[in-house]
Design a protein around this motif. Structure first.
Motif, PDB file in Angstrom:
ATOM      1  N   UNK A   1      50.285  60.988 -25.247  1.00  0.00           N
ATOM      2  CA  UNK A   1      51.340  60.388 -24.431  1.00  0.00           C
ATOM      3  C   UNK A   1      51.947  59.201 -25.169  1.00  0.00           C
ATOM      4  N   UNK A   2      53.257  59.081 -25.141  1.00  0.00           N
ATOM      5  CA  UNK A   2      53.920  57.926 -25.743  1.00  0.00           C
ATOM      6  C   UNK A   2      54.067  56.820 -24.714  1.00  0.00           C
ATOM      7  N   UNK A   3      54.004  55.574 -25.176  1.00  0.00           N
ATOM      8  CA  UNK A   3      54.095  54.421 -24.277  1.00  0.00           C
ATOM      9  C   UNK A   3      55.208  53.451 -24.657  1.00  0.00           C
ATOM     10  N   UNK A   4      55.645  53.453 -25.911  1.00  0.00           N
ATOM     11  CA  UNK A   4      56.657  52.500 -26.331  1.00  0.00           C
ATOM     12  C   UNK A   4      57.216  52.852 -27.692  1.00  0.00           C
ATOM     13  N   UNK A   5      58.299  52.179 -28.055  1.00  0.00           N
ATOM     14  CA  UNK A   5      58.936  52.377 -29.352  1.00  0.00           C
ATOM     15  C   UNK A   5      59.410  51.028 -29.873  1.00  0.00           C
ATOM     16  N   UNK A   6      59.313  50.842 -31.172  1.00  0.00           N
ATOM     17  CA  UNK A   6      59.700  49.557 -31.765  1.00  0.00           C
ATOM     18  C   UNK A   6      61.195  49.325 -31.592  1.00  0.00           C
ATOM     19  N   UNK A   7      61.570  48.109 -31.271  1.00  0.00           N
ATOM     20  CA  UNK A   7      62.974  47.767 -31.067  1.00  0.00           C
ATOM     21  C   UNK A   7      63.740  47.837 -32.384  1.00  0.00           C
ATOM     22  N   UNK A   8      65.043  48.075 -32.298  1.00  0.00           N
ATOM     23  CA  UNK A   8      65.867  48.156 -33.500  1.00  0.00           C
ATOM     24  C   UNK A   8      66.013  46.784 -34.150  1.00  0.00           C
TER      25      UNK A   8
ATOM     26  N   UNK B   1      58.664  53.104 -35.075  1.00  0.00           N
ATOM     27  CA  UNK B   1      57.294  53.509 -34.789  1.00  0.00           C
ATOM     28  C   UNK B   1      57.094  53.667 -33.286  1.00  0.00           C
ATOM     29  N   UNK B   2      56.297  54.649 -32.931  1.00  0.00           N
ATOM     30  CA  UNK B   2      56.035  54.968 -31.526  1.00  0.00           C
ATOM     31  C   UNK B   2      54.559  54.729 -31.226  1.00  0.00           C
ATOM     32  N   UNK B   3      54.293  54.045 -30.118  1.00  0.00           N
ATOM     33  CA  UNK B   3      52.910  53.805 -29.695  1.00  0.00           C
ATOM     34  C   UNK B   3      52.538  54.768 -28.577  1.00  0.00           C
ATOM     35  N   UNK B   4      51.241  54.930 -28.375  1.00  0.00           N
ATOM     36  CA  UNK B   4      50.818  55.832 -27.318  1.00  0.00           C
ATOM     37  C   UNK B   4      49.319  55.893 -27.175  1.00  0.00           C
ATOM     38  N   UNK B   5      48.873  56.985 -26.594  1.00  0.00           N
ATOM     39  CA  UNK B   5      47.446  57.187 -26.347  1.00  0.00           C
ATOM     40  C   UNK B   5      47.152  58.677 -26.423  1.00  0.00           C
ATOM     41  N   UNK B   6      45.992  59.010 -26.949  1.00  0.00           N
ATOM     42  CA  UNK B   6      45.505  60.392 -26.948  1.00  0.00           C
ATOM     43  C   UNK B   6      44.268  60.453 -26.075  1.00  0.00           C
ATOM     44  N   UNK B   7      44.164  61.498 -25.256  1.00  0.00           N
ATOM     45  CA  UNK B   7      43.007  61.661 -24.379  1.00  0.00           C
ATOM     46  C   UNK B   7      42.419  63.047 -24.550  1.00  0.00           C
ATOM     47  N   UNK B   8      41.105  63.124 -24.491  1.00  0.00           N
ATOM     48  CA  UNK B   8      40.437  64.413 -24.620  1.00  0.00           C
ATOM     49  C   UNK B   8      39.869  64.883 -23.286  1.00  0.00           C
ATOM     50  N   UNK B   9      40.416  64.382 -22.203  1.00  0.00           N
ATOM     51  CA  UNK B   9      39.978  64.773 -20.863  1.00  0.00           C
ATOM     52  C   UNK B   9      40.635  63.858 -19.852  1.00  0.00           C
ATOM     53  N   UNK B  10      40.204  63.928 -18.601  1.00  0.00           N
ATOM     54  CA  UNK B  10      40.791  63.089 -17.561  1.00  0.00           C
ATOM     55  C   UNK B  10      40.299  61.649 -17.692  1.00  0.00           C
TER      56      UNK B  10
ATOM     57  N   UNK C   1      52.322  56.055 -34.135  1.00  0.00           N
ATOM     58  CA  UNK C   1      52.836  57.220 -34.865  1.00  0.00           C
ATOM     59  C   UNK C   1      51.769  58.292 -35.040  1.00  0.00           C
ATOM     60  N   UNK C   2      50.999  58.500 -34.015  1.00  0.00           N
ATOM     61  CA  UNK C   2      49.995  59.546 -34.048  1.00  0.00           C
ATOM     62  C   UNK C   2      48.724  59.189 -34.767  1.00  0.00           C
ATOM     63  N   UNK C   3      48.660  57.987 -35.327  1.00  0.00           N
ATOM     64  CA  UNK C   3      47.460  57.570 -36.045  1.00  0.00           C
ATOM     65  C   UNK C   3      46.579  56.711 -35.142  1.00  0.00           C
ATOM     66  N   UNK C   4      45.300  56.976 -35.166  1.00  0.00           N
ATOM     67  CA  UNK C   4      44.342  56.237 -34.347  1.00  0.00           C
ATOM     68  C   UNK C   4      44.218  54.809 -34.866  1.00  0.00           C
TER      69      UNK C   4
END
Length: 331
Positions: free
Chosen positions: A63-70, A89-98, A182-185
């Motif tokens: 899931x994406x949560x934010x993006x760097x401002x221009x 760059x895009x920030x977010x979170x990855x989950x492997x369950x609920x 950007x998809x990196x942990x």
């Protein structure tokens, strides 16, 4: 795909016709960076042996949560101004369950009643607020985890779920939510080592256990060429002398740069309880006006005892029968 027609009343059409409106065409750019990293760093991490088969077969949710401002002078909404989408760059979170209860909520699902702490209270919340026709199923998934064993809910076969968080004191825990840029942990101060924890009881926590935090990156800001990633993380679990596995706190805000990882401690009140276990969150950040090198991080700071008597019992702890641990746990 089903066709849906929007019907406007005569009044709405008249209002729309009398109003001036500006329209824009947006270019939607999929962010594909880091997919290999997600698979390698997250999917291949250790998990409960009982649920490892599910972890190998179930796709990770991102899931994406934010993006760097221009930056100054760049505008992706003006064809006459240069724009490099790779700069954002895009920030977010990855989950492997609920997730059981969302990490970004000050209290579970932002309800005034803080006792959403078991399967039944999750179902009640769903019935009263979400209006699903399948609240029983939703509550089971949130509590026992994705693909839980319906014939043996204590088997730990589900992915994620509130039950595992609550039973961690005795049963250990494996990370279920991973902060991403950007998809990196990305990790925070809470993942590093025992020395990064503050509070008067830090030295009594024990040995930090790796892969036991949950975290989310909420955004990224650039100040004078330096990138700041901010978000919220749980404490790691610690193994203490009694072989119990406490967390130092429920959650804390964090800010990362390329070289340092900062904790956002709770507001000091002179209370050991607050200073050690008070929770914080980092929900947003902005660079102050031009010429200022200060980053302003905003969020919350709060705390509450796990048990209080205010004319009625107000116990926010789970029923130990639900998590398979004998005896009461007072935190």
């Amino acid at each position: 795909m089903p066709h849906k027609m929007l019907k406007l009343s005569t009044l709405a059409i008249l209002i729309a016709g009398a109003s001036q409106a500006n329209a824009a065409v947006y270019t939607v750019v999929p962010v594909d960076k880091g997919n290999e990293n997600i698979s390698k760093v997250i999917k291949d991490l250790d998990y409960f042996s009982e649920a490892q088969a599910n972890a190998n077969e179930t796709p990770i949710s991102v899931f994406s949560t934010g993006i760097k401002a221009s930056v100054d002078g760049e505008n992706c909404f003006d064809d006459k101004v240069p724009c490099n989408v790779d700069n954002y760059d895009v920030t977010g979170v990855a989950r492997r369950g609920t997730q059981g209860t969302p990490i970004n909520d000050i209290v579970a699902y932002n309800q005034n009643d803080q006792r959403i702490n078991d399967r039944d209270s999750l179902e009640s919340y769903c019935d009263n607020n979400l209006g699903y026709g399948s609240c029983e199923s939703w509550a089971n998934q949130q509590y026992f985890g994705t693909n839980y064993n319906v014939n043996d809910t204590m088997s730990k076969e589900g992915l994620g779920g509130l039950q595992k968080k609550q039973a961690a004191w005795k049963n250990n825990y494996y990370s279920n939510a991973f902060a991403l840029v950007d998809g990196k942990h990305v990790t925070s101060f809470a993942d590093t080592d025992e020395t990064k924890y503050s509070g008067t009881q830090a030295k009594q926590l024990g040995i930090l256990l790796a892969q036991t935090t949950d975290a989310i990156a909420n955004g990224i800001v650039e100040v004078n060429g330096k990138q700041y990633v901010y978000g919220t993380t749980t404490s790691a679990l610690f193994k203490n002398a009694d072989s119990n596995m406490p967390r130092a706190f429920a959650k804390r805000g964090f800010v990362n740069t390329d070289t340092i990882k900062i904790e956002l401690p709770p507001v000091s009140t002179g209370s050991d309880f607050v200073n050690n276990m008070g929770q914080t969150e980092a929900n947003g950040a902005v660079k102050l006006p031009t010429g200022n090198t200060t980053l302003l991080v905003v969020g919350s700071s709060s705390y509450a005892p796990s048990f209080a008597f205010d004319g009625r019992e107000n116990d926010k702890l789970p029923d130990t029968d639900d998590i398979g641990i004998a005896g009461w746990i007072r935190l």
